[in-house]
Design an enzyme around this catalytic site. Structure first.
Site, short mmCIF file in Angstrom:
data_model
loop_
_atom_site.label_atom_id
_atom_site.label_comp_id
_atom_site.label_asym_id
_atom_site.label_seq_id
_atom_site.Cartn_x
_atom_site.Cartn_y
_atom_site.Cartn_z
CE LYS A 106 0.53 -0.94 4.65
NZ LYS A 106 -0.31 -2.22 4.72
CD GLU A 130 -9.09 -6.85 -4.77
OE1 GLU A 130 -8.64 -5.80 -3.54
OE2 GLU A 130 -9.39 -7.00 -5.79
CB ILE A 137 -12.65 -6.22 1.21
CG1 ILE A 137 -12.81 -6.41 2.53
CG2 ILE A 137 -13.51 -5.60 0.96
CD1 ILE A 137 -13.32 -5.23 3.70
CG ASP A 202 -2.02 0.63 7.87
OD1 ASP A 202 -1.23 -0.36 7.49
OD2 ASP A 202 -3.31 0.49 7.49
CE LYS A 206 -4.35 -0.93 4.75
NZ LYS A 206 -4.40 -1.61 6.19
N GLY A 303 -3.51 -10.86 7.09
CA GLY A 303 -3.85 -11.88 8.18
C GLY A 303 -3.09 -12.41 6.38
N1 LIG Z 1 0.91 -8.54 7.13
C1 LIG Z 1 -0.76 -8.42 7.12
O1 LIG Z 1 -1.41 -9.25 7.22
C2 LIG Z 1 -0.44 -7.90 5.21
C3 LIG Z 1 -1.73 -7.47 5.05
C4 LIG Z 1 -1.92 -6.29 3.55
C5 LIG Z 1 -1.05 -6.19 3.11
N2 LIG Z 1 0.48 -6.37 3.61
C6 LIG Z 1 2.00 -5.86 2.93
O2 LIG Z 1 1.88 -6.71 2.61
C7 LIG Z 1 3.91 -5.97 2.45
C8 LIG Z 1 4.24 -7.28 3.26
O3 LIG Z 1 4.10 -7.46 4.59
P1 LIG Z 1 4.61 -8.58 5.30
O4 LIG Z 1 3.13 -8.48 6.61
O5 LIG Z 1 3.95 -10.34 4.92
O6 LIG Z 1 5.67 -8.46 5.32
P2 LIG Z 1 6.93 -9.41 6.87
O7 LIG Z 1 6.39 -10.62 7.34
O8 LIG Z 1 7.35 -7.95 6.90
O9 LIG Z 1 8.04 -9.56 5.70
C9 LIG Z 1 8.51 -9.79 4.51
C10 LIG Z 1 9.40 -10.30 3.53
O10 LIG Z 1 10.37 -9.62 2.77
C11 LIG Z 1 11.73 -9.92 2.66
N3 LIG Z 1 12.93 -9.05 2.61
C12 LIG Z 1 13.23 -8.38 3.48
N4 LIG Z 1 14.06 -7.49 2.85
C13 LIG Z 1 14.46 -8.06 1.35
C14 LIG Z 1 15.30 -8.16 0.49
N5 LIG Z 1 16.04 -7.37 0.63
N6 LIG Z 1 15.08 -8.96 -0.13
C15 LIG Z 1 14.84 -9.93 -0.19
N7 LIG Z 1 13.86 -10.33 0.90
C16 LIG Z 1 13.34 -9.23 1.63
C17 LIG Z 1 11.71 -10.30 4.78
O11 LIG Z 1 12.35 -11.96 4.62
P3 LIG Z 1 13.78 -11.67 5.02
O12 LIG Z 1 14.55 -10.46 6.62
O13 LIG Z 1 14.41 -13.22 5.45
O14 LIG Z 1 14.52 -10.79 3.90
C18 LIG Z 1 10.16 -11.42 4.87
O15 LIG Z 1 10.24 -12.54 4.51
C19 LIG Z 1 3.48 -5.19 2.88
O16 LIG Z 1 3.97 -4.34 1.81
C20 LIG Z 1 2.50 -4.75 4.21
O17 LIG Z 1 2.14 -3.93 3.77
C21 LIG Z 1 0.86 -6.87 4.48
#
Ligand SMILES: NC(=O)c1ccc[n+]([C@@H]2O[C@H](COP(=O)([O-])OP(=O)(O)OC[C@H]3O[C@@H](n4cnc5c(N)ncnc54)[C@H](OP(=O)(O)O)[C@@H]3O)[C@@H](O)[C@H]2O)c1
Length: 434
Positions: A106, A130, A137, A202, A206, A303
């Site tokens: 986002k 999405e 949603i 945040d 959005k 999630g």
């Molecule tokens: N969490 C939710 O429920 C949710 C919901 C909607 C949208 N989002 C969005 O989805 C995205 C990811 O969120 P998340 O919650 O999954 O984050 P997260 O749990 O912090 O995961 C981020 C991932 O990126 C990897 N990473 C970080 N730097 C990297 C690099 N330089 N090269 C390769 N891999 C790298 C991290 O692993 P390593 O440390 O092993 O590199 C980790 O696997 C964000 O944009 C967030 O705003 C999240």
């Protein structure tokens, strides 16, 4: 082309949810598509410590995302890293390599979605996002396709699950904000640094994306007036209930003849409205169109699984378009006609307000406050005071009739300087039943 091949960068919450769904639900996904969506490579810095679902078959693991970009057999890159530094590099490199992109980001899309779409269209690739707003949603699809024949006039949403959870708990148990935040952090519902959630940033990203989709305009986060929920206390819910309202961190976008009003801030909304019944970590979006009138969308905002569904569905859609030979899509940001819906300062909108005071009790307080309102030509609606034992920190509330927001803010600034104020007045907009 037998398969459409995917490279996934980021294996955190969203990346792992996405991989699990692609593995567990593979047969159904193939049946729906008529071809296989194959995970060819995955990347994260700690990838070699992670085990992948066996049913995915052989998957190349790397800690260097550039390897995925250099692989000519990968057709779609899923950027699930987050933030605006590495993620931006991945997205720009994907455009340069003419690989379509699916992202959950986002922050990046709110800041530069229109620019990214521009470059993607010129490169002949697709961008799908999405998962970036209200994870579970499918609101992008709704705005871009489902109700694209309508003329959206207003959109309101609860777009941040953490702040909604905190407000719900304050309302339910009457606990102070700090206590509820600490408990949310302990349970993992709020991050160690909760700023982005509780100060509205945040939700602001959005809303920038949704308003851009709804109004076909280039809208960025800094266009949006933003206030967080730190000052909301149990007493505010008691007064809000007396007024037939509750309090939500409301994201609001409203189209007028002159432009759009955009805000993210705690707002009193009538308990009779459907948004008032959105509790805990759930998200919801209400959209009003000129022709279709009101529609409402509800679900989990975050999630691994709900967000994973959004990512997988985007991958399927982009894969279908690649197979059909039409990866290019029209940008959802119809910014060719910029300016039609330009953001307006909210000081120009008319709005009713809830003003909550904490004062050193003494005669003449209401007269002093009413005098300031009268000077600003603002009509007082009601004065409420619940029984209180304290005289040196006495809470009470005044509601005011709809007035120009600028006048209300000037009045509040004058009131804040009065010597009986224990703290600056809290001014929250009050929505009327629609
Ligand atoms: N969490 C939710 O429920 C949710 C919901 C909607 C949208 N989002 C969005 O989805 C995205 C990811 O969120 P998340 O919650 O999954 O984050 P997260 O749990 O912090 O995961 C981020 C991932 O990126 C990897 N990473 C970080 N730097 C990297 C690099 N330089 N090269 C390769 N891999 C790298 C991290 O692993 P390593 O440390 O092993 O590199 C980790 O696997 C964000 O944009 C967030 O705003 C999240």
């Amino acid at each position: 082309m037998q398969h459409v091949n995917v490279g996934i960068v980021g294996l955190g919450n969203v990346g792992s949810g996405t991989l699990n769904i692609l593995a567990e639900n593979a047969a159904e996904i193939t049946r729906k598509l008529g071809f296989r969506l194959q995970v060819k490579s995955v990347c994260s810095r700690s990838v070699h410590e992670k085990s992948l679902p066996h049913s995915l078959g052989p998957v190349h693991k790397t800690a260097n995302w550039r390897e995925l970009l250099a692989d000519p057999d990968i057709h779609i890159i899923a950027e699930l890293v987050g933030g605006v530094t590495v993620a931006r590099e991945i997205v720009e490199a994907s455009i340069a390599a003419k690989k379509s992109i699916v992202t959950a980001n986002k922050e990046l899309m709110a800041l530069d979605g229109a620019g990214i779409w521009d470059r993607a269209i010129r490169a002949g690739i697709n961008v799908a996002m999405e998962a970036s707003v209200a994870g579970g949603i499918p609101i992008h699809t709704v705005l871009r396709e489902g109700i694209s024949g309508d003329h959206v006039t207003a959109l309101q949403g609860i777009l941040n699950g953490t702040s909604n959870y905190i407000l719900t708990e304050i309302e339910r148990y009457g606990s102070p904000f700090r206590e509820v935040l600490a408990e949310a952090q302990r349970l993992g519902y709020a991050e160690a640094d909760p700023t982005a959630d509780i100060d509205g940033f945040d939700a602001r990203s959005k809303l920038a994306i949704l308003a851009a989709l709804a109004f076909g305009e280039r809208i960025v986060p800094s266009d949006i007036h933003t206030e967080g929920i730190r000052r909301i206390s149990p007493i505010d819910f008691q007064y809000a209930h007396r007024l037939g309202h509750t309090i939500k961190l409301l994201c609001s976008a409203r189209r007028t003849h002159d432009g759009v009003f955009l805000s993210v801030r705690p707002t009193l909304i009538p308990q009779s409205t459907i948004l008032a019944s959105v509790h805990g970590a759930y998200n919801a979006i209400w959209v009003r169109g000129r022709y279709g009138e009101d529609t409402f969308y509800y679900g989990r905002g975050a999630g691994p699984n709900p967000t994973g569904v959004a990512v997988v569905s985007d991958l399927m859609r982009v894969a279908r378009e690649i197979r059909a030979g039409s990866p290019e899509r029209v940008s959802p940001f119809a910014h060719e006609r910029l300016g039609e819906n330009r953001p307006l300062p909210i000081s120009r909108q008319k709005c009713a307000f809830y003003l909550r005071f904490k004062v050193q009790d003494r005669p003449g307080i209401i007269a002093a406050l009413a005098g300031i309102l009268a000077e600003k030509q603002i009509s007082l609606d009601a004065v409420l005071q619940l029984p209180s034992e304290t005289k040196h920190d006495l809470p009470f509330v005044i509601t005011i009739e709809p007035c120009l927001e600028q006048a209300a803010q000037e009045a509040v600034a004058r009131m804040a300087a009065l010597d009986f104020m224990v703290e600056p007045p809290l001014a929250l907009p009050m929505e009327r039943p629609l």
